[in-house]
Write a protein that holds these residues in place. Structure first.
Motif, mmCIF file in Angstrom:
data_model
loop_
_atom_site.group_PDB
_atom_site.id
_atom_site.type_symbol
_atom_site.label_atom_id
_atom_site.label_comp_id
_atom_site.label_asym_id
_atom_site.label_seq_id
_atom_site.Cartn_x
_atom_site.Cartn_y
_atom_site.Cartn_z
ATOM 1 N N CYS A 1 -7.142 -1.813 -5.201
ATOM 2 C CA CYS A 1 -5.569 -1.607 -5.451
ATOM 3 C C CYS A 1 -5.021 -2.737 -6.458
ATOM 4 O O CYS A 1 -4.824 -3.916 -6.092
ATOM 5 C CB CYS A 1 -4.917 -1.423 -4.315
ATOM 6 N N CYS B 1 -3.145 4.451 -1.301
ATOM 7 C CA CYS B 1 -3.505 2.978 -0.648
ATOM 8 C C CYS B 1 -2.877 2.945 0.797
ATOM 9 O O CYS B 1 -1.890 3.196 0.825
ATOM 10 C CB CYS B 1 -3.229 1.947 -1.542
ATOM 11 N N CYS C 1 -0.077 -0.036 0.486
ATOM 12 C CA CYS C 1 0.942 -0.140 0.022
ATOM 13 C C CYS C 1 1.420 1.430 -0.746
ATOM 14 O O CYS C 1 2.399 1.664 -1.345
ATOM 15 C CB CYS C 1 0.967 -0.958 -1.188
HETATM 16 ZN ZN LIG Z 1 -2.134 -1.113 -2.311
#
Ligand SMILES: [Zn+2]
Length: 74
Positions: A26, A59, A62
């Protein structure tokens, strides 16, 4: 510049860029998706390639989109 052009190394929704065992990271929080481990947060079983993740997958840390993940080389 076409809107579907992504910067170098990004997944960008192009499954041809990645192999079944390719790990991706990510770009926001650096969480790594490892196909060998799957993803417990989304109940993704081990052995699931990144390209096979459901469209709604984000993700687990986040909430970043799949397209925000970067291919980890090597
Ligand atoms: Zn993330």
């Amino acid at each position: 510049m076409r809107p579907d052009v992504f910067f170098n190394g990004s997944y960008g929704g192009d499954a041809d860029k990645i192999e079944a065992d390719t790990r991706l990271e990510c770009k926001i929080c650096w969480h790594v998706y490892d196909p060998a481990e799957g993803d417990g947060y989304w109940h993704i079983p081990p052995g699931t390639p990144f390209s096979q993740l459901p469209e709604h997958w984000t993700c687990p840390q986040c909430d970043g989109a799949k397209n925000d993940f970067l291919v980890i080389e090597g």
